[in-house]
Scaffold this motif. Sequence first.
Motif, PDB file in Angstrom:
ATOM      1  N   MET A  38       0.831  -1.207   0.000  1.00 14.72           N
ATOM      2  CA  MET A  38       0.000   0.000   0.000  1.00 14.72           C
ATOM      3  C   MET A  38       0.862   1.253   0.000  1.00 14.72           C
ATOM      4  N   ASN A  55      -7.747  -9.969   0.122  1.00 18.42           N
ATOM      5  CA  ASN A  55      -7.390  -8.557   0.283  1.00 18.42           C
ATOM      6  C   ASN A  55      -6.347  -8.086  -0.717  1.00 18.42           C
ATOM      7  N   ALA A  58      -8.184  -6.008  -3.205  1.00 17.99           N
ATOM      8  CA  ALA A  58      -8.489  -4.653  -2.735  1.00 17.99           C
ATOM      9  C   ALA A  58      -7.268  -3.748  -2.866  1.00 17.99           C
ATOM     10  N   LEU A  62      -7.142  -0.473  -5.157  1.00 16.36           N
ATOM     11  CA  LEU A  62      -6.965   0.850  -4.547  1.00 16.36           C
ATOM     12  C   LEU A  62      -5.723   1.556  -5.072  1.00 16.36           C
TER      13      LEU A  62
ATOM     14  N   GLY B  27     -11.666  -3.199   2.664  1.00 20.31           N
ATOM     15  CA  GLY B  27     -11.413  -2.586   1.359  1.00 20.31           C
ATOM     16  C   GLY B  27     -12.683  -2.078   0.699  1.00 20.31           C
ATOM     17  N   SER B  30     -13.002   1.769   1.676  1.00 24.39           N
ATOM     18  CA  SER B  30     -11.953   2.570   1.020  1.00 24.39           C
ATOM     19  C   SER B  30     -12.151   2.600  -0.492  1.00 24.39           C
ATOM     20  N   GLY B  31     -12.615   1.486  -1.054  1.00 27.27           N
ATOM     21  CA  GLY B  31     -12.899   1.474  -2.488  1.00 27.27           C
ATOM     22  C   GLY B  31     -14.011   2.440  -2.842  1.00 27.27           C
ATOM     23  N   LYS B  34     -12.692   6.017  -2.574  1.00 30.16           N
ATOM     24  CA  LYS B  34     -11.852   6.327  -3.740  1.00 30.16           C
ATOM     25  C   LYS B  34     -12.727   6.681  -4.952  1.00 30.16           C
ATOM     26  N   LYS B  38     -12.821  10.275  -6.897  1.00 29.71           N
ATOM     27  CA  LYS B  38     -12.507  10.331  -8.329  1.00 29.71           C
ATOM     28  C   LYS B  38     -13.661  10.956  -9.110  1.00 29.71           C
ATOM     29  N   ARG B  48      -5.199   9.004  -4.063  1.00 30.38           N
ATOM     30  CA  ARG B  48      -4.327   7.889  -3.651  1.00 30.38           C
ATOM     31  C   ARG B  48      -4.001   7.971  -2.161  1.00 30.38           C
ATOM     32  N   ALA B  51      -6.966   6.833  -0.293  1.00 34.82           N
ATOM     33  CA  ALA B  51      -7.141   5.378  -0.424  1.00 34.82           C
ATOM     34  C   ALA B  51      -6.269   4.640   0.593  1.00 34.82           C
ATOM     35  N   VAL B  52      -5.021   5.066   0.729  1.00 34.75           N
ATOM     36  CA  VAL B  52      -4.124   4.416   1.703  1.00 34.75           C
ATOM     37  C   VAL B  52      -4.643   4.637   3.122  1.00 34.75           C
ATOM     38  N   TYR B  55      -7.925   2.656   3.715  1.00 36.93           N
ATOM     39  CA  TYR B  55      -7.722   1.197   3.728  1.00 36.93           C
ATOM     40  C   TYR B  55      -7.045   0.767   5.027  1.00 36.93           C
ATOM     41  N   GLU B  56      -5.992   1.455   5.407  1.00 35.52           N
ATOM     42  CA  GLU B  56      -5.307   1.094   6.655  1.00 35.52           C
ATOM     43  C   GLU B  56      -6.234   1.268   7.860  1.00 35.52           C
ATOM     44  N   ASN B 121       1.671   4.390   8.011  1.00 37.76           N
ATOM     45  CA  ASN B 121       1.188   4.705   6.664  1.00 37.76           C
ATOM     46  C   ASN B 121       0.137   5.812   6.708  1.00 37.76           C
ATOM     47  N   PHE B 125       0.783   9.415   4.917  1.00 35.92           N
ATOM     48  CA  PHE B 125      -0.017   9.804   3.750  1.00 35.92           C
ATOM     49  C   PHE B 125      -1.001  10.925   4.091  1.00 35.92           C
TER      50      PHE B 125
END
Lengths: 114, 153
Positions: A38, A55, A58, A62, B27, B30-31, B34, B38, B48, B51-52, B55-56, B121, B125
């Motif tokens: 990621m 995952n 995903a 992403l 996910g 987060s998907g 995103k 967009k 991006r 998204a990170v 997701y985290e 992360n 980010f």
Amino acid sequence: MNLETIVQALQLRVKSGRDRLGGEVRGGYVGDLLSDVMANSREGDLWITRQIHQNIVAVASLKDLAGIILVLGAEPAADTLEKAIRENIPLFMADLPAFEMAGRIYQMICPRKA
Amino acid sequence: MGAVSACEKWLYENSFPVDGGNFDDAGRVSGRIKTILKEMGIENDVVRMAAVITYESEINIVSYARHGMIRLHVLPEYVEIEVVDEGPGISDIRLAMQQGWSTATDKIREMGFGAGMGLNNIRNFSDIFHISSDVGSGTRLKMIIHIQQEQNR
């Protein structure tokens, strides 16, 4: 470089995302830690991994990755394949180990550096 | 797009629930976030980063909490992501922020998570990152991503 060129040259077995083989591969990333991928993979990378859990789909989605190569003959889990088909993420199987796969792809997409 | 705004400046506001323990669903939120960003035409670097971060955050809720909520606010100048969970909380935030430190179980690690990188992360980010936690109650994160970005991010 075109994804299909790599698929044919390395005889990757296409499990999903066949209609995206015309896409461009800009680079690659090798990793089994999803947070590492990621953080450090880039758009258009071909991701080489041994992880088969769903995952990975995903993460590839992403991060806008070009596709996922499962190495050493690893088979995707059933729900991983279902998700990859549903989300149209190119997923491949290969018998080579990650080191050799990465080396071959690097030689193909960075010929002057390799 | 279903934007519901209590604040005139918000371009978009929504909350997305995340269930603890459901790795198969990780996910999904987060998907969706995103896709929303967009479709709003937010620049790719910001999408991006979001998204990170999301997701985290999802993985952290799924791995450690009973339940959580990810709130997305989009303003003209920045994207704000708030994550609130109901769970065990973090007793030593400084330790939890250290790269490689994790309380993940073997099951979590087998799936490629739990490397002690998630919170780092999220911080790395984000342009602005804030974390607070109450042991036995839960953890709250608040992240800002500026929409006017430097070229060299």
